[in-house]
Write a protein that holds these residues in place. Structure first.
Motif, PDB file in Angstrom:
ATOM      1  N   ALA A  80       0.812  -1.212   0.000  1.00 48.09           N
ATOM      2  CA  ALA A  80       0.000   0.000   0.000  1.00 48.09           C
ATOM      3  C   ALA A  80       0.852   1.271   0.000  1.00 48.09           C
ATOM      4  CB  ALA A  80      -0.916  -0.001   1.219  1.00 48.09           C
ATOM      5  N   ALA A  81       2.170   1.120   0.159  1.00 52.10           N
ATOM      6  CA  ALA A  81       3.021   2.309   0.231  1.00 52.10           C
ATOM      7  C   ALA A  81       3.068   3.050  -1.096  1.00 52.10           C
ATOM      8  CB  ALA A  81       4.436   1.912   0.664  1.00 52.10           C
ATOM      9  N   PHE A  82       2.926   2.311  -2.207  1.00 53.19           N
ATOM     10  CA  PHE A  82       2.979   2.928  -3.535  1.00 53.19           C
ATOM     11  C   PHE A  82       1.864   2.346  -4.391  1.00 53.19           C
ATOM     12  CE2 PHE A  82       7.314   2.762  -1.881  1.00 53.19           C
ATOM     13  CZ  PHE A  82       7.691   4.092  -1.966  1.00 53.19           C
ATOM     14  N   SER A  83       1.141   3.211  -5.074  1.00 50.86           N
ATOM     15  CA  SER A  83       0.090   2.738  -5.973  1.00 50.86           C
ATOM     16  C   SER A  83       0.726   2.108  -7.211  1.00 50.86           C
ATOM     17  CB  SER A  83      -0.806   3.900  -6.396  1.00 50.86           C
ATOM     18  OG  SER A  83      -0.086   4.799  -7.235  1.00 50.86           O
ATOM     19  N   ASP A  84      -0.038   1.252  -7.899  1.00 52.66           N
ATOM     20  CA  ASP A  84       0.474   0.627  -9.120  1.00 52.66           C
ATOM     21  C   ASP A  84       0.839   1.684 -10.160  1.00 52.66           C
ATOM     22  OD1 ASP A  84       0.159  -1.883  -8.050  1.00 52.66           O
ATOM     23  OD2 ASP A  84      -1.796  -2.240  -8.968  1.00 52.66           O
ATOM     24  N   ALA A  85       0.012   2.741 -10.234  1.00 51.28           N
ATOM     25  CA  ALA A  85       0.287   3.799 -11.210  1.00 51.28           C
ATOM     26  C   ALA A  85       1.610   4.494 -10.921  1.00 51.28           C
ATOM     27  CB  ALA A  85      -0.854   4.821 -11.213  1.00 51.28           C
ATOM     28  N   LEU A  86       1.885   4.749  -9.624  1.00 50.35           N
ATOM     29  CA  LEU A  86       3.136   5.411  -9.258  1.00 50.35           C
ATOM     30  C   LEU A  86       4.323   4.498  -9.508  1.00 50.35           C
ATOM     31  CD1 LEU A  86       4.604   7.839  -8.104  1.00 50.35           C
ATOM     32  CD2 LEU A  86       4.154   6.958  -5.797  1.00 50.35           C
ATOM     33  N   ILE A  87       4.160   3.200  -9.241  1.00 50.08           N
ATOM     34  CA  ILE A  87       5.241   2.243  -9.485  1.00 50.08           C
ATOM     35  C   ILE A  87       5.602   2.223 -10.970  1.00 50.08           C
ATOM     36  CG2 ILE A  87       5.801  -0.225  -9.538  1.00 50.08           C
ATOM     37  CD1 ILE A  87       4.209  -0.478  -6.913  1.00 50.08           C
ATOM     38  N   ARG A  88       4.567   2.188 -11.832  1.00 51.28           N
ATOM     39  CA  ARG A  88       4.833   2.204 -13.282  1.00 51.28           C
ATOM     40  C   ARG A  88       5.505   3.505 -13.697  1.00 51.28           C
ATOM     41  NH1 ARG A  88      -0.330  -0.239 -13.352  1.00 51.28           N
ATOM     42  NH2 ARG A  88      -1.316   1.769 -13.786  1.00 51.28           N
ATOM     43  N   LEU A  89       5.071   4.606 -13.103  1.00 48.78           N
ATOM     44  CA  LEU A  89       5.649   5.908 -13.437  1.00 48.78           C
ATOM     45  C   LEU A  89       7.124   5.963 -13.048  1.00 48.78           C
ATOM     46  CD1 LEU A  89       5.050   8.765 -14.522  1.00 48.78           C
ATOM     47  CD2 LEU A  89       4.449   9.424 -12.175  1.00 48.78           C
ATOM     48  N   MET A  90       7.442   5.513 -11.837  1.00 48.91           N
ATOM     49  CA  MET A  90       8.829   5.538 -11.382  1.00 48.91           C
ATOM     50  C   MET A  90       9.699   4.617 -12.212  1.00 48.91           C
ATOM     51  SD  MET A  90       8.722   5.931  -7.214  1.00 48.91           S
ATOM     52  CE  MET A  90       7.837   4.403  -6.910  1.00 48.91           C
ATOM     53  N   THR A  92       9.586   4.070 -15.322  1.00 47.70           N
ATOM     54  CA  THR A  92       9.803   4.508 -16.705  1.00 47.70           C
ATOM     55  C   THR A  92      10.517   5.851 -16.809  1.00 47.70           C
ATOM     56  OG1 THR A  92       7.562   5.451 -16.708  1.00 47.70           O
ATOM     57  CG2 THR A  92       7.813   3.233 -17.610  1.00 47.70           C
ATOM     58  N   HIS A  93      10.967   6.386 -15.692  1.00 47.44           N
ATOM     59  CA  HIS A  93      11.646   7.674 -15.724  1.00 47.44           C
ATOM     60  C   HIS A  93      12.986   7.592 -14.993  1.00 47.44           C
ATOM     61  CE1 HIS A  93       8.565  10.241 -17.589  1.00 47.44           C
ATOM     62  NE2 HIS A  93       7.732   9.346 -17.087  1.00 47.44           N
ATOM     63  N   GLU A  94      14.043   7.936 -15.712  1.00 43.83           N
ATOM     64  CA  GLU A  94      15.400   7.852 -15.180  1.00 43.83           C
ATOM     65  C   GLU A  94      15.567   8.729 -13.928  1.00 43.83           C
ATOM     66  OE1 GLU A  94      19.494   9.216 -17.113  1.00 43.83           O
ATOM     67  OE2 GLU A  94      18.510   7.622 -18.270  1.00 43.83           O
ATOM     68  N   GLU A  95      14.859   9.841 -13.895  1.00 46.37           N
ATOM     69  CA  GLU A  95      14.950  10.752 -12.751  1.00 46.37           C
ATOM     70  C   GLU A  95      14.634  10.036 -11.442  1.00 46.37           C
ATOM     71  OE1 GLU A  95      12.544  14.704 -11.081  1.00 46.37           O
ATOM     72  OE2 GLU A  95      12.407  14.132 -13.190  1.00 46.37           O
ATOM     73  N   ALA A  96      13.634   9.135 -11.488  1.00 54.89           N
ATOM     74  CA  ALA A  96      13.229   8.416 -10.281  1.00 54.89           C
ATOM     75  C   ALA A  96      14.342   7.505  -9.789  1.00 54.89           C
ATOM     76  CB  ALA A  96      11.953   7.612 -10.541  1.00 54.89           C
ATOM     77  N   LEU A  97      15.118   6.936 -10.722  1.00 57.76           N
ATOM     78  CA  LEU A  97      16.219   6.052 -10.333  1.00 57.76           C
ATOM     79  C   LEU A  97      17.220   6.789  -9.450  1.00 57.76           C
ATOM     80  CD1 LEU A  97      18.198   3.671 -10.454  1.00 57.76           C
ATOM     81  CD2 LEU A  97      18.908   4.470 -12.725  1.00 57.76           C
ATOM     82  N   PHE A  98      17.648   7.962  -9.877  1.00 60.36           N
ATOM     83  CA  PHE A  98      18.675   8.672  -9.125  1.00 60.36           C
ATOM     84  C   PHE A  98      18.100   9.327  -7.864  1.00 60.36           C
ATOM     85  CE2 PHE A  98      20.408   8.304 -13.424  1.00 60.36           C
ATOM     86  CZ  PHE A  98      21.581   7.643 -13.113  1.00 60.36           C
ATOM     87  N   ASP A  99      16.813   9.668  -7.881  1.00 58.22           N
ATOM     88  CA  ASP A  99      16.167  10.120  -6.647  1.00 58.22           C
ATOM     89  C   ASP A  99      16.084   8.973  -5.640  1.00 58.22           C
ATOM     90  OD1 ASP A  99      15.874  12.677  -7.543  1.00 58.22           O
ATOM     91  OD2 ASP A  99      13.735  12.525  -7.998  1.00 58.22           O
ATOM     92  N   TYR A 100      15.846   7.782  -6.154  1.00 58.84           N
ATOM     93  CA  TYR A 100      15.796   6.597  -5.292  1.00 58.84           C
ATOM     94  C   TYR A 100      17.141   6.359  -4.609  1.00 58.84           C
ATOM     95  CZ  TYR A 100      16.141   1.608  -4.216  1.00 58.84           C
ATOM     96  OH  TYR A 100      16.384   0.410  -3.596  1.00 58.84           O
ATOM     97  N   ILE A 101      18.208   6.455  -5.385  1.00 61.30           N
ATOM     98  CA  ILE A 101      19.539   6.250  -4.802  1.00 61.30           C
ATOM     99  C   ILE A 101      19.848   7.339  -3.781  1.00 61.30           C
ATOM    100  CG2 ILE A 101      22.010   6.146  -5.304  1.00 61.30           C
ATOM    101  CD1 ILE A 101      21.276   4.965  -8.034  1.00 61.30           C
ATOM    102  N   ALA A 102      19.476   8.574  -4.075  1.00 57.05           N
ATOM    103  CA  ALA A 102      19.702   9.669  -3.128  1.00 57.05           C
ATOM    104  C   ALA A 102      18.912   9.446  -1.843  1.00 57.05           C
ATOM    105  CB  ALA A 102      19.297  11.000  -3.764  1.00 57.05           C
ATOM    106  N   PHE A 103      17.685   8.964  -1.984  1.00 58.77           N
ATOM    107  CA  PHE A 103      16.857   8.656  -0.819  1.00 58.77           C
ATOM    108  C   PHE A 103      17.514   7.585   0.040  1.00 58.77           C
ATOM    109  CE2 PHE A 103      13.601   5.949   1.138  1.00 58.77           C
ATOM    110  CZ  PHE A 103      12.848   6.876   1.846  1.00 58.77           C
ATOM    111  N   ARG A 104      17.995   6.524  -0.608  1.00 58.07           N
ATOM    112  CA  ARG A 104      18.666   5.457   0.120  1.00 58.07           C
ATOM    113  C   ARG A 104      19.933   5.971   0.798  1.00 58.07           C
ATOM    114  NH1 ARG A 104      20.049   0.102  -2.906  1.00 58.07           N
ATOM    115  NH2 ARG A 104      21.105  -0.148  -0.909  1.00 58.07           N
ATOM    116  N   ARG A 105      20.697   6.794   0.074  1.00 56.69           N
ATOM    117  CA  ARG A 105      21.949   7.304   0.645  1.00 56.69           C
ATOM    118  C   ARG A 105      21.678   8.066   1.945  1.00 56.69           C
ATOM    119  NH1 ARG A 105      23.089  10.593  -3.108  1.00 56.69           N
ATOM    120  NH2 ARG A 105      24.377   9.237  -4.414  1.00 56.69           N
ATOM    121  N   ASP A 106      20.687   8.925   1.917  1.00 56.73           N
ATOM    122  CA  ASP A 106      20.371   9.723   3.104  1.00 56.73           C
ATOM    123  C   ASP A 106      19.849   8.849   4.240  1.00 56.73           C
ATOM    124  OD1 ASP A 106      21.112  11.949   1.687  1.00 56.73           O
ATOM    125  OD2 ASP A 106      19.073  12.593   1.227  1.00 56.73           O
TER     126      ASP A 106
END
Length: 256
Positions: A80-90, A92-106
């Motif tokens: 329930a943390a992420f909707s299916d639509a948001l998962i598909r969106l993340m 398909t966009h490279e920006e989300a990948l590097f935001d994800y890594i930054a989130f993990r780093r912090d």
């Protein structure tokens, strides 16, 4: 006077509280099967009717699910943390990948810092044991086990930080990573030079944790994820270059 009579607690309520805490603390994990009704009632020291009442209440709260003929399981509450639509969106966009890594780093840097200060001796033994398994899996040609243990290593650090909100947030993020939403971890671990570097980085994280060095632990995690970011950036650039090269080849072969 502000006193009230103590009311005896129903056994089912005590069972509910115990199972709730096991889920909250991440000891019982999403998708994990509970022991059989007979075994669980014996472990808890309660009657089956009391256990059934507790299980029913936890099912109503969405924490447990019953599967016909298979038993009772911890609900996939992380979904329930992420909707299916948001998962598909993340995905398909490279920006989300590097935001994800930054989130993990912090977040993981903070978790490592906390773990160095707050982890019990047993917590550190768990982290060390997972690293030992990673080292044993490192010599295998197939990187599947090492990639899986990588996730377990990072989650063990989160668990050792003893912050349940952080634990469930990171578990949700790692669940998406296992699904390949952000990137294919098998590709990264499939390269021998990269695998060697990643193992050395995990050793550095473990060394700092075992030494209870909070600054060193945070720095080691941040360096590790900086490397992951650089490796993924290089991989994406290589894929783009290859796509252009194939276009050139196709054009050249198509000339008359």
């Amino acid at each position: 006077m502000p006193f009230q009579k103590i009311q005896p607690e129903k056994l089912s309520h005590a069972v509910v509280r115990q199972i709730e805490l096991l889920i909250l603390r991440g000891i019982l994990r999403p998708g994990e099967r509970l022991p059989s009704e007979r075994d669980l009632s014996e472990k808890l020291g309660v009657s089956r009717p009391s256990l059934r009442e507790a299980i029913s209440e936890l099912q109503d709260r969405g924490l447990l699910v019953s599967r016909a003929g298979a038993g009772v399981y911890v609900a996939e509450v992380l979904g329930a943390a992420f909707s299916d639509a948001l998962i598909r969106l993340m995905g398909t966009h490279e920006e989300a990948l590097f935001d994800y890594i930054a989130f993990r780093r912090d977040l993981e840097g903070l978790a490592a810092e906390r773990a160095a200060l707050l982890a019990s001796t047993t917590d550190l033994q768990v982290i060390g044991a997972i690293l030992a398994k990673m080292e044993a899996a490192h010599d295998k040609r197939d990187p599947t086990d090492e990639a899986r243990l990588d996730a377990e290593f990072h989650l063990a650090i989160i668990e050792a930080s003893h912050n349940v909100v952080m634990l469930h947030m990171i578990r949700a993020m790692f669940d998406l990573l296992r699904q390949g939403v952000f990137y294919n971890r098998q590709i990264m671990f499939g390269q021998r030079t990269t695998r060697d570097m990643l193992l050395d980085q995990h050793r550095a994280i473990n060394d700092a944790l075992q030494a209870r060095d909070p600054t060193g632990a945070r720095t080691a995690v941040e360096r590790h994820l900086d490397y992951v970011e650089e490796a993924l950036s290089a991989q994406l650039q290589s894929e783009r270059n290859e796509a252009v090269a194939r276009q050139r080849l196709e054009h050249e072969l198509g000339k008359t």
